[in-house]
Design a protein around this motif. Structure first.
Motif, PDB file in Angstrom:
ATOM      1  N   GLU A 205       0.828  -1.193   0.000  1.00 44.99           N
ATOM      2  CA  GLU A 205       0.000   0.000   0.000  1.00 44.99           C
ATOM      3  C   GLU A 205       0.867   1.248   0.000  1.00 44.99           C
ATOM      4  O   GLU A 205       2.039   1.232   0.372  1.00 44.99           O
ATOM      5  CB  GLU A 205      -0.908   0.001   1.232  1.00 44.99           C
ATOM      6  CG  GLU A 205      -1.885  -1.163   1.266  1.00 44.99           C
ATOM      7  CD  GLU A 205      -2.909  -1.015   2.373  1.00 44.99           C
ATOM      8  OE1 GLU A 205      -3.429   0.097   2.534  1.00 44.99           O
ATOM      9  OE2 GLU A 205      -3.168  -1.999   3.069  1.00 44.99           O
ATOM     10  N   ALA A 206       0.261   2.336  -0.452  1.00 42.67           N
ATOM     11  CA  ALA A 206       0.982   3.597  -0.565  1.00 42.67           C
ATOM     12  C   ALA A 206       1.398   4.102   0.814  1.00 42.67           C
ATOM     13  O   ALA A 206       0.655   3.989   1.782  1.00 42.67           O
ATOM     14  CB  ALA A 206       0.113   4.635  -1.270  1.00 42.67           C
ATOM     15  N   LYS A 207       2.601   4.650   0.897  1.00 39.26           N
ATOM     16  CA  LYS A 207       3.094   5.221   2.140  1.00 39.26           C
ATOM     17  C   LYS A 207       2.474   6.601   2.346  1.00 39.26           C
ATOM     18  O   LYS A 207       1.856   7.166   1.447  1.00 39.26           O
ATOM     19  CB  LYS A 207       4.618   5.326   2.105  1.00 39.26           C
ATOM     20  CG  LYS A 207       5.337   4.015   1.812  1.00 39.26           C
ATOM     21  CD  LYS A 207       5.107   3.010   2.915  1.00 39.26           C
ATOM     22  CE  LYS A 207       5.995   1.786   2.760  1.00 39.26           C
ATOM     23  NZ  LYS A 207       5.688   1.014   1.546  1.00 39.26           N
ATOM     24  N   ILE A 208       2.668   7.158   3.542  1.00 44.39           N
ATOM     25  CA  ILE A 208       2.150   8.489   3.849  1.00 44.39           C
ATOM     26  C   ILE A 208       3.298   9.482   3.895  1.00 44.39           C
ATOM     27  O   ILE A 208       4.452   9.121   4.135  1.00 44.39           O
ATOM     28  CB  ILE A 208       1.386   8.506   5.187  1.00 44.39           C
ATOM     29  CG1 ILE A 208       2.315   8.102   6.349  1.00 44.39           C
ATOM     30  CG2 ILE A 208       0.180   7.602   5.137  1.00 44.39           C
ATOM     31  CD1 ILE A 208       1.680   8.243   7.706  1.00 44.39           C
ATOM     32  N   ASP A 209       2.976  10.753   3.630  1.00 44.60           N
ATOM     33  CA  ASP A 209       3.970  11.812   3.728  1.00 44.60           C
ATOM     34  C   ASP A 209       4.203  12.163   5.193  1.00 44.60           C
ATOM     35  O   ASP A 209       3.300  12.057   6.023  1.00 44.60           O
ATOM     36  CB  ASP A 209       3.487  13.059   2.976  1.00 44.60           C
ATOM     37  CG  ASP A 209       3.326  12.809   1.486  1.00 44.60           C
ATOM     38  OD1 ASP A 209       4.097  11.975   0.952  1.00 44.60           O
ATOM     39  OD2 ASP A 209       2.431  13.415   0.876  1.00 44.60           O
ATOM     40  N   GLN A 210       5.414  12.580   5.502  1.00 42.35           N
ATOM     41  CA  GLN A 210       5.793  12.986   6.859  1.00 42.35           C
ATOM     42  C   GLN A 210       5.293  11.972   7.908  1.00 42.35           C
ATOM     43  O   GLN A 210       4.540  12.311   8.824  1.00 42.35           O
ATOM     44  CB  GLN A 210       5.224  14.369   7.184  1.00 42.35           C
ATOM     45  CG  GLN A 210       5.728  15.470   6.260  1.00 42.35           C
ATOM     46  CD  GLN A 210       5.087  16.802   6.592  1.00 42.35           C
ATOM     47  OE1 GLN A 210       3.857  16.922   6.638  1.00 42.35           O
ATOM     48  NE2 GLN A 210       5.918  17.813   6.828  1.00 42.35           N
ATOM     49  N   PRO A 211       5.711  10.726   7.796  1.00 39.95           N
ATOM     50  CA  PRO A 211       5.166   9.695   8.702  1.00 39.95           C
ATOM     51  C   PRO A 211       5.497   9.967  10.167  1.00 39.95           C
ATOM     52  O   PRO A 211       4.653   9.735  11.039  1.00 39.95           O
ATOM     53  CB  PRO A 211       5.831   8.409   8.205  1.00 39.95           C
ATOM     54  CG  PRO A 211       7.060   8.860   7.476  1.00 39.95           C
ATOM     55  CD  PRO A 211       6.706  10.177   6.865  1.00 39.95           C
ATOM     56  N   THR A 212       6.714  10.431  10.473  1.00 43.12           N
ATOM     57  CA  THR A 212       7.085  10.633  11.872  1.00 43.12           C
ATOM     58  C   THR A 212       6.168  11.636  12.546  1.00 43.12           C
ATOM     59  O   THR A 212       5.650  11.398  13.650  1.00 43.12           O
ATOM     60  CB  THR A 212       8.547  11.113  11.972  1.00 43.12           C
ATOM     61  OG1 THR A 212       9.405  10.132  11.374  1.00 43.12           O
ATOM     62  CG2 THR A 212       8.953  11.311  13.426  1.00 43.12           C
ATOM     63  N   GLU A 213       5.956  12.793  11.897  1.00 43.58           N
ATOM     64  CA  GLU A 213       5.089  13.826  12.468  1.00 43.58           C
ATOM     65  C   GLU A 213       3.675  13.300  12.681  1.00 43.58           C
ATOM     66  O   GLU A 213       3.045  13.549  13.728  1.00 43.58           O
ATOM     67  CB  GLU A 213       5.058  15.060  11.563  1.00 43.58           C
ATOM     68  CG  GLU A 213       6.351  15.855  11.557  1.00 43.58           C
ATOM     69  CD  GLU A 213       7.344  15.342  10.532  1.00 43.58           C
ATOM     70  OE1 GLU A 213       7.203  14.172  10.105  1.00 43.58           O
ATOM     71  OE2 GLU A 213       8.271  16.089  10.176  1.00 43.58           O
TER      72      GLU A 213
END
Length: 597
Positions: A205-213
Motif C-alpha cells: 500500500e501507498a506510504k504516507i507523507d511525513q510519517p514521523t510527524e
C-alpha cells in the motif's frame, strides 16, 4: 462438553434444546438426571401433578443456564473451538513432555522435582518459619494478642523525609523547563526513534507523507483521549481527522505500540537516576477504573468506584515506569491477571517480587506464583481474618498459637503434585497464560480436584507470607511504598488522559485496550523526559555547590505535571534539537560512583 465423568449437565442442556420450540408451562420429566442441582432449585423446577412428576419449563431453563455459566467459569464445562472456554487440559503438556524439563525447572526455581521431596521441603520451611516468627513476636514489638485471642499488628510509622529533601525538590522545580506533551514526544523521538516500530504491515500500500510527524500526532491524540478529529482541529490544518483515524487503523497496531513502549522502558532502565528509586526487581499491580459507555461490551457497574466502566490493570516497576497494562471488566477478580503482566513483560526490567492489594491475591494465585518462582507479597486488608495453617496437628507455639486454626493437607499436595507441575511447565512453555488457568480455578468447583490442590498449596504459601508480614516491619514498609507508586501512576494517567472528560468512547474492546496502550506510551515518554530534566537540574545544582546525595534523590518522583502544558495548538516541531542524551542524563561524579558501588 463436560471435562469430567459427570455428564448430567450436558444431558440436561440437550433436553432443554430438544424442547426449545415448546411453549407449554410444563415438560415431562423423562427420568432426567437432576442430581447436579441444589435442593432449593429442585423445589422450583420439579412439581407433582397428581401421580405424575413434571418439570416447570421456565424454571428448568433458568436453572440449567445458571449452572452452565458457573461451570464454564470453573472449567467443568468446555466449548470446543473456543479460546476462553476451551478444555484447558488439552492445552497442557503431557507428563512425558514435562519429565524432559524437570531438571532445568528444578535448577531455575530452586524447588525439589519429586512429590515427596517437594512436600518435605515445604513442610520443613513452614515449620522453621513458624518457630522463628514465634520467637520474634514474643517481645510484642511487632504484634500483640489480646485477651480474646485476636491479633493486633503494630501500626507503621510514616518515614520521615531526610533533611533537605523539600528544599531540593523546590530548587529542582525552579529549573524544570516548561514543556508541552507534544514537545516531549518529539524529544523522545529524536533520542530513541520510537516511531520506527509503526507502519503498514504490508509494503504493497501507498506510504504516507511525513510519517514521523503524523505518527506522533496520532499517539498524542489517542493517548490523551482527544480523538482524531479534535486533535486535527488544533494542528493548524496540518492534518485532518480522517487521516489520523486511518493511521490508527492501518499503521499502528497494539503489538507495535507495545514494542515502542518496550523501547522506552529499556532506554529508561539505562538512565542512572531511576537506580536511586528502585532496583527494578519489584513491581506493583493495581487496577484503575476508566469510564466507558453503559452499552459497551466491556462495560460493567463497579460497586467500589461507582458508575459503569472497565479496569485498566497496571504493572508498575519500583523505578516508577509501567511495564504492562490489561483492560478487564469490573466484574473480574483482579488477581486473575496479576501474573500475566509479568510474563508478557518483555522489557529489560524483569521483577521477581510482585506487590498488590487485597484484590490482587487469592490462594490459587499464591500457589501458582510460588511454582513460577514469583514472590507474591500483597498488602492485605483484614489479614487477621485469614486462616493460618499448622505444618502438623502436633505443632504448638508459645506466642502465636492462637493464629493457627487449621492443618495443611500434605497428602493432597503430594498426590496431585504432577498436576501442579504440568500446569506450571505448560505456562512456561507458552501453552497457556496464567489467567487461563486462574479463571478455571477462581471458583469452588464440585468436580475440579486441581482447584482443591492449588488451594492446599496456596494455604501453605500464604501462611508463610503472613508469618513474614507480621514479623518484619521493614517488609511491610517496602510493600506499602511500592503499592503507593502504582497509585501515584494512576493519578499521573488521569492528568494525561484529559480529553472527553476521561471517558473511553469507543465500543470495540480491542480498540479500548489499544487506547490504554497509547496512554501508557505517552506516560512513558513523559516519565522519561521528566527524568532527563531532573537529572539536568541536579547536575546544575551540584555545579553551583549544593550538596545532593542518593538519599535525597530517592525522595523524588518522575510523576511531575506542574511544568507541563496540555492545551493550545498542537504542532510537531522536529527542527528544535534537544541536548544530547548522554550529557542530559549524566549525574555528578560523586553520585555516579556511589551508584556504581
Amino acid at each position: 462438553q463436560s471435562t469430567s465423568q459427570d455428564q448430567s449437565l450436558p444431558v440436561a442442556l440437550a433436553f432443554v434444546l430438544k424442547h426449545e420450540q415448546r411453549r407449554s408451562k410444563y415438560l415431562p420429566s423423562d427420568d432426567l438426571d437432576l442430581s447436579f442441582i441444589s435442593e432449593r432449585w429442585r423445589r422450583l423446577v420439579v412439581e407433582q401433578r397428581g401421580e405424575e412428576q413434571v418439570l416447570s419449563r421456565v424454571h428448568l431453563e433458568v436453572c440449567i443456564f445458571t449452572y452452565l455459566a458457573a461451570e464454564l467459569k470453573t472449567g467443568d464445562i468446555s466449548v470446543a473451538g473456543s479460546e476462553q472456554y476451551a478444555d484447558f487440559r488439552e492445552q497442557l503438556l503431557s507428563w512425558e513432555e514435562c519429565e524432559h524439563d524437570l531438571a532445568s525447572y528444578g535448577i531455575q526455581s530452586g524447588l525439589p522435582v519429586t512429590a515427596e521431596s517437594f512436600v518435605a521441603a515445604l513442610k520443613q520451611q513452614l515449620t522453621e518459619v513458624a518457630q522463628t516468627v514465634d520467637q520474634i513476636c514474643q517481645d510484642g514489638s511487632q504484634i500483640t494478642i489480646n485477651e480474646v485471642g485476636a491479633p493486633v499488628l503494630k501500626r507503621l510509622v510514616a518515614e520521615v523525609k531526610p533533611s533537605g529533601a523539600d528544599e531540593l525538590e523546590a530548587k529542582i522545580w525552579e529549573r524544570l523547563p516548561e514543556r508541552s506533551v507534544l514537545d516531549i514526544l518529539c524529544n523522545v523521538e529524536y533520542w530513541l526513534n520510537w516511531t520506527r516500530h509503526f507502519g503498514l504491515a504490508s509494503g504493497s500500500e501507498a506510504k504516507i507523507d511525513q510519517p514521523t510527524e503524523r505518527y506522533i500526532l496520532a499517539v498524542f491524540g489517542y493517548g490523551c483521549n482527544l480523538g482524531p478529529y479534535q486533535t486535527a482541529r488544533h494542528t493548524r490544518g496540518l492534518i485532518n481527522g480522517q487521516m489520523l483515524s486511518r493511521i490508527n487503523r492501518l499503521h499502528i497496531q497494539t503489538s507495535q505500540i507495545e514494542a515502542a513502549i518496550r523501547e522506552l522502558i529499556n532506554a529508561y532502565n539505562l538512565l542512572p537516576l531511576p537506580k536511586c528509586w528502585g532496583t527494578g526487581k519489584r513491581a506493583a499491580a493495581d487496577g484503575s477504573k476508566f469510564q466507558i459507555h453503559e452499552n459497551s461490551l466491556m462495560s460493567e457497574y463497579h460497586i467500589r468506584y461507582g458508575g459503569y466502566g472497565g479496569i485498566a490493570y497496571h504493572h508498575v516497576s519500583d523505578t516508577y515506569i509501567a511495564l504492562f497494562t490489561h483492560f478487564i471488566t469490573c466484574g473480574v477478580w483482579e488477581a486473575v491477571y496479576i501474573l500475566d503482566g509479568l510474563l508478557k513483560n518483555s522489557s529489560d526490567i524483569q521483577p521477581d517480587t510482585l506487590h498488590a492489594d487485597t484484590q490482587g491475591q487469592s490462594l490459587t494465585v499464591f500457589a501458582l506464583s510460588y511454582l513460577l518462582g514469583i514472590k507474591l507479597m500483597p498488602r492485605i486488608r483484614n489479614w487477621q481474618d485469614y486462616t493460618f495453617f499448622r505444618p502438623s496437628p502436633e505443632a504448638v507455639y508459645k506466642y502465636i498459637d492462637p493464629l493457627f486454626t487449621d492443618v495443611v493437607d500434605w497428602k493432597l499436595i503430594q498426590t496431585h503434585w504432577q498436576d501442579l507441575i504440568r500446569v506450571t511447565l505448560s505456562i512456561q512453555a507458552g501453552k497457556l497464560m496464567p489467567s487461563t488457568i486462574l479463571r478455571r480455578l477462581g471458583s469452588n468447583s464440585r468436580k475440579n480436584r486441581l482447584y482443591q490442590t492449588f488451594q492446599a498449596l496456596g494455604q501453605v504459601v500464604r501462611t508463610l507470607f503472613l508469618l513474614q508480614y507480621i514479623s518484619d516491619r521493614a517488609l511491610r514498609q517496602e510493600i506499602t511504598a511500592c503499592t503507593n507508586i502504582v497509585e501515584g501512576y494512576h493519578n499521573f494517567l488521569d492528568w494525561l488522559f484529559f480529553g472527553k472528560q476521561g471517558v473511553l468512547t469507543d465500543h470495540d474492546p480491542e480498540e479500548q485496550e489499544k487506547r490504554l496502550k497509547y496512554l501508557d506510551l505517552v506516560a512513558s515518554a513523559v516519565i522519561f523526559q521528566n527524568t532527563v530534566d531532573i537529572s539536568a537540574a541536579v547536575r546544575s545544582l551540584v555545579e553551583e555547590g549544593h550538596k545532593v546525595d542518593r538519599e535525597l534523590l530517592s525522595t523524588l518522583s518522575p510523576y511531575l505535571t506542574r511544568h507541563l502544558k496540555r492545551y493550545g495548538d498542537y504542532v510537531v516541531d522536529l527542527t528544535t534539537i534537544p541536548e544530547p542524551l548522554d550529557l542530559a542524563v549524566s549525574l555528578p561524579i560523586e553520585i555516579a560512583q556511589e551508584l556504581s558501588q
